[in-house]
Write a protein that holds these residues in place. Structure first.
Motif, PDB file in Angstrom:
ATOM      1  N   GLY A 103     -29.787 -23.412 -10.738  1.00 15.04           N
ATOM      2  CA  GLY A 103     -28.643 -23.246 -11.793  1.00 15.04           C
ATOM      3  C   GLY A 103     -28.823 -22.393 -12.860  1.00 15.04           C
ATOM      4  N   ASP A 104     -29.954 -21.189 -12.499  1.00 14.73           N
ATOM      5  CA  ASP A 104     -30.052 -20.425 -13.890  1.00 14.73           C
ATOM      6  C   ASP A 104     -29.195 -19.083 -13.511  1.00 14.73           C
ATOM      7  OD1 ASP A 104     -31.392 -22.220 -15.227  1.00 14.73           O
ATOM      8  OD2 ASP A 104     -33.289 -21.797 -14.062  1.00 14.73           O
ATOM      9  N   LEU A 105     -28.583 -18.512 -14.258  1.00 19.26           N
ATOM     10  CA  LEU A 105     -28.052 -17.048 -13.973  1.00 19.26           C
ATOM     11  C   LEU A 105     -28.445 -16.415 -14.950  1.00 19.26           C
ATOM     12  CD1 LEU A 105     -25.688 -15.635 -12.513  1.00 19.26           C
ATOM     13  CD2 LEU A 105     -23.993 -16.362 -14.458  1.00 19.26           C
ATOM     14  N   PHE A 106     -28.970 -15.218 -14.350  1.00 22.86           N
ATOM     15  CA  PHE A 106     -29.748 -14.056 -15.184  1.00 22.86           C
ATOM     16  C   PHE A 106     -28.594 -12.958 -15.488  1.00 22.86           C
ATOM     17  CE2 PHE A 106     -32.906 -16.984 -13.792  1.00 22.86           C
ATOM     18  CZ  PHE A 106     -34.111 -16.684 -14.801  1.00 22.86           C
ATOM     19  N   GLN A 107     -28.973 -12.163 -16.560  1.00 20.45           N
ATOM     20  CA  GLN A 107     -28.144 -10.706 -16.532  1.00 20.45           C
ATOM     21  C   GLN A 107     -29.109  -9.591 -16.871  1.00 20.45           C
ATOM     22  OE1 GLN A 107     -25.523 -10.409 -19.940  1.00 20.45           O
ATOM     23  NE2 GLN A 107     -24.203  -9.041 -18.874  1.00 20.45           N
ATOM     24  N   LYS A 116     -32.159 -11.849 -19.055  1.00 19.69           N
ATOM     25  CA  LYS A 116     -31.963 -12.552 -19.920  1.00 19.69           C
ATOM     26  C   LYS A 116     -31.154 -13.737 -19.133  1.00 19.69           C
ATOM     27  CE  LYS A 116     -28.055 -11.001 -22.301  1.00 19.69           C
ATOM     28  NZ  LYS A 116     -27.262 -10.671 -23.553  1.00 19.69           N
ATOM     29  N   VAL A 117     -31.430 -14.963 -19.456  1.00 18.48           N
ATOM     30  CA  VAL A 117     -30.829 -16.069 -18.907  1.00 18.48           C
ATOM     31  C   VAL A 117     -29.343 -16.293 -19.886  1.00 18.48           C
ATOM     32  CG1 VAL A 117     -30.611 -18.634 -18.493  1.00 18.48           C
ATOM     33  CG2 VAL A 117     -32.510 -17.508 -18.268  1.00 18.48           C
ATOM     34  N   VAL A 118     -28.462 -16.267 -19.055  1.00 20.93           N
ATOM     35  CA  VAL A 118     -27.082 -16.312 -19.869  1.00 20.93           C
ATOM     36  C   VAL A 118     -26.360 -17.788 -19.755  1.00 20.93           C
ATOM     37  CG1 VAL A 118     -26.348 -13.689 -19.668  1.00 20.93           C
ATOM     38  CG2 VAL A 118     -25.631 -15.373 -17.793  1.00 20.93           C
ATOM     39  N   SER A 119     -26.780 -18.518 -18.697  1.00 27.68           N
ATOM     40  CA  SER A 119     -26.279 -19.914 -18.602  1.00 27.68           C
ATOM     41  C   SER A 119     -27.347 -20.777 -17.388  1.00 27.68           C
ATOM     42  CB  SER A 119     -24.857 -19.914 -17.929  1.00 27.68           C
ATOM     43  OG  SER A 119     -24.822 -19.266 -16.955  1.00 27.68           O
ATOM     44  N   SER A 120     -27.199 -22.103 -17.813  1.00 26.39           N
ATOM     45  CA  SER A 120     -27.928 -22.807 -16.722  1.00 26.39           C
ATOM     46  C   SER A 120     -26.811 -23.988 -16.507  1.00 26.39           C
ATOM     47  CB  SER A 120     -29.063 -23.383 -17.309  1.00 26.39           C
ATOM     48  OG  SER A 120     -30.135 -22.326 -17.644  1.00 26.39           O
ATOM     49  N   LEU A 121     -25.934 -23.613 -15.613  1.00 26.34           N
ATOM     50  CA  LEU A 121     -25.037 -24.734 -15.288  1.00 26.34           C
ATOM     51  C   LEU A 121     -25.183 -25.510 -14.181  1.00 26.34           C
ATOM     52  CD1 LEU A 121     -21.718 -22.643 -15.453  1.00 26.34           C
ATOM     53  CD2 LEU A 121     -22.679 -24.027 -17.236  1.00 26.34           C
ATOM     54  N   ARG A 122     -25.246 -26.905 -14.173  1.00 31.06           N
ATOM     55  CA  ARG A 122     -25.598 -27.574 -12.980  1.00 31.06           C
ATOM     56  C   ARG A 122     -24.420 -27.376 -12.087  1.00 31.06           C
ATOM     57  NH1 ARG A 122     -29.227 -27.822 -15.546  1.00 31.06           N
ATOM     58  NH2 ARG A 122     -29.717 -26.254 -13.785  1.00 31.06           N
ATOM     59  N   ALA A 160     -21.809 -16.818 -19.293  1.00 35.91           N
ATOM     60  CA  ALA A 160     -22.178 -17.707 -20.616  1.00 35.91           C
ATOM     61  C   ALA A 160     -21.426 -19.138 -20.529  1.00 35.91           C
ATOM     62  CB  ALA A 160     -22.224 -17.210 -21.723  1.00 35.91           C
ATOM     63  N   THR A 161     -19.942 -18.977 -20.406  1.00 32.99           N
ATOM     64  CA  THR A 161     -19.138 -19.954 -20.065  1.00 32.99           C
ATOM     65  C   THR A 161     -18.107 -19.790 -19.027  1.00 32.99           C
ATOM     66  OG1 THR A 161     -17.484 -19.007 -21.708  1.00 32.99           O
ATOM     67  CG2 THR A 161     -19.336 -20.433 -22.775  1.00 32.99           C
ATOM     68  N   TRP A 162     -17.515 -20.846 -18.520  1.00 29.58           N
ATOM     69  CA  TRP A 162     -16.517 -20.767 -17.245  1.00 29.58           C
ATOM     70  C   TRP A 162     -15.481 -21.710 -17.560  1.00 29.58           C
ATOM     71  CZ3 TRP A 162     -17.618 -17.379 -13.192  1.00 29.58           C
ATOM     72  CH2 TRP A 162     -19.036 -16.972 -13.236  1.00 29.58           C
ATOM     73  N   HIS A 163     -14.489 -21.237 -17.245  1.00 28.87           N
ATOM     74  CA  HIS A 163     -12.937 -22.182 -17.258  1.00 28.87           C
ATOM     75  C   HIS A 163     -12.371 -22.072 -15.892  1.00 28.87           C
ATOM     76  CE1 HIS A 163     -11.286 -18.014 -18.120  1.00 28.87           C
ATOM     77  NE2 HIS A 163     -10.150 -18.893 -17.732  1.00 28.87           N
ATOM     78  N   THR A 164     -11.605 -23.251 -15.683  1.00 24.23           N
ATOM     79  CA  THR A 164     -10.652 -23.264 -14.373  1.00 24.23           C
ATOM     80  C   THR A 164      -9.468 -22.253 -14.577  1.00 24.23           C
ATOM     81  OG1 THR A 164     -11.626 -25.506 -14.366  1.00 24.23           O
ATOM     82  CG2 THR A 164      -9.627 -24.832 -12.975  1.00 24.23           C
ATOM     83  N   ALA A 165      -9.397 -21.619 -13.549  1.00 25.49           N
ATOM     84  CA  ALA A 165      -7.776 -20.781 -13.509  1.00 25.49           C
ATOM     85  C   ALA A 165      -6.940 -21.764 -12.937  1.00 25.49           C
ATOM     86  CB  ALA A 165      -8.089 -19.695 -12.354  1.00 25.49           C
TER      87      ALA A 165
END
Length: 333
Positions: A103-107, A116-122, A160-165
């Motif tokens: 669940g770790d997303l790096f950029q 660097k880690v930008v988000s750790s979304l489950r 970093a953040t996500w939203h539903t389309a």
């Protein structure tokens, strides 16, 4: 300018070939002592490869500049037996790495030298979630399969953040006049620039997943002109052959079928067979790649163990011609 990356497991070596005349002549540019690699980024200035072991595990990238030597660039810490998904933009500077099941997303913004880690979304840990795909330094998408439907998630801040389309509703059973329970499955969201894009949505009959299923000749298409904030009503398209269309733009599509290639100039209303291809020479499954810097140029490759055939079109898929390739057949150890 062109490159061929050929991995030879028997020799535990990967050879890099280069052409400067459209494939008429190839030169062995360099070799890596690696049995398998994934091509992460290819550009005129160089290429970026990720060596992997038999479990698809990797801990570094290898960058080769045109006219230079190899440079090793370390990936973020990857535990044993954990594979990673890596994507780079055509500039080969901006890239993302997803550690599977973690669940770790790096950029990276410097070609993989630093991360660097930008988000750790489950959400990334769900089995039905696709790896994120980015089309510029800030915007990207991913899909979460939820039963018979799916959710499209978008980001506008590099992940970093996500939203539903808000995708349009689809009533496939009513449109096709069938009562079978159908599942909707997304193709890859194709963005032509920061605002304009197309999404194909495929139909799957849970009782018939065979390659010959008649549903494989149908798909829906929806478009966005504002970066995914709004979407058009889904249009049902009848394909000339089973497969997944590749979008050059919202109107021009190409489709690789069984020993035939088709193109449309009116968003799937009319299809014509492309010229210049010899279907008798096809081996394996044909895959279409579009040049990101010039979407009039497309490549058709055929895979079995290695690339066996390559054709190129410079007019948006209407006419094709073969490109000679270097001899990359596996040699005995």
């Amino acid at each position: 300018m062109g490159w061929v990356v050929a991995s030879h497991s028997a020799r535990h070596q990967t050879d890099i070939y280069k052409t400067a005349d459209g494939g008429l002549h190839w030169a062995l540019l360099s070799s890596l002592p690696e049995a398998a690699v994934q091509s992460i980024g290819v550009a005129e200035s160089g290429l970026l490869l990720m060596p992997v072991d038999s479990d698809s595990h990797s801990d570094h990238l290898m960058f080769l500049a045109d006219g230079g030597g190899w440079e090793r660039r370390s990936l973020p810490t990857v535990p044993p037996n954990v594979s990673v998904s890596v994507q780079f933009l055509p500039d080969m500077k901006h890239g993302w790495l997803l550690r599977d099941n973690y669940g770790d997303l790096f950029q990276t913004a410097d070609g993989g030298r630093t991360w660097k880690v930008v988000s750790s979304l489950r959400k990334f840990e769900d089995a039905g979630t696709s790896p994120p795909v980015f089309w510029n330094a800030t915007d990207g998408s991913m899909f979460d399969q939820d039963g018979d439907n799916f959710v499209c998630l978008l980001t506008h801040d590099s992940g970093a953040t996500w939203h539903t389309a808000g995708l349009p509703a689809i009533q496939a059973g009513e449109d096709l006049g069938i009562t079978a329970k159908l599942m909707l499955s997304p193709g890859e969201l194709t963005m032509f620039d920061a605002t304009n894009g197309v999404l194909a949505i495929f139909l799957v009959d849970s009782a018939d997943r065979s390659p010959d299923s008649p549903l494989r000749k149908f798909h829906y298409v929806t478009r966005t002109v504002d970066g995914g904030a709004d979407w058009s009503a889904a249009k049902l398209v009848h394909l000339p052959a089973a497969g997944a269309p590749v979008f050059l733009d919202s109107q021009r599509w190409v489709l690789a079928g069984d020993r035939h290639l088709y193109f449309t100039r009116d968003a799937g209303v009319h299809w014509r067979e492309a010229e210049g291809l010899n279907g008798g020479l096809w081996r394996g499954s044909g895959v279409i790649h579009v040049m990101q810097s010039n979407r009039n140029v497309a490549f058709l490759t055929f895979y079995e163990r290695d690339i066996e055939w390559l054709d190129v079109s410079t007019d948006g898929g209407e006419h094709w011609k073969p490109v000679p390739l270097p001899d990359i057949r596996e040699a005995s150890a």
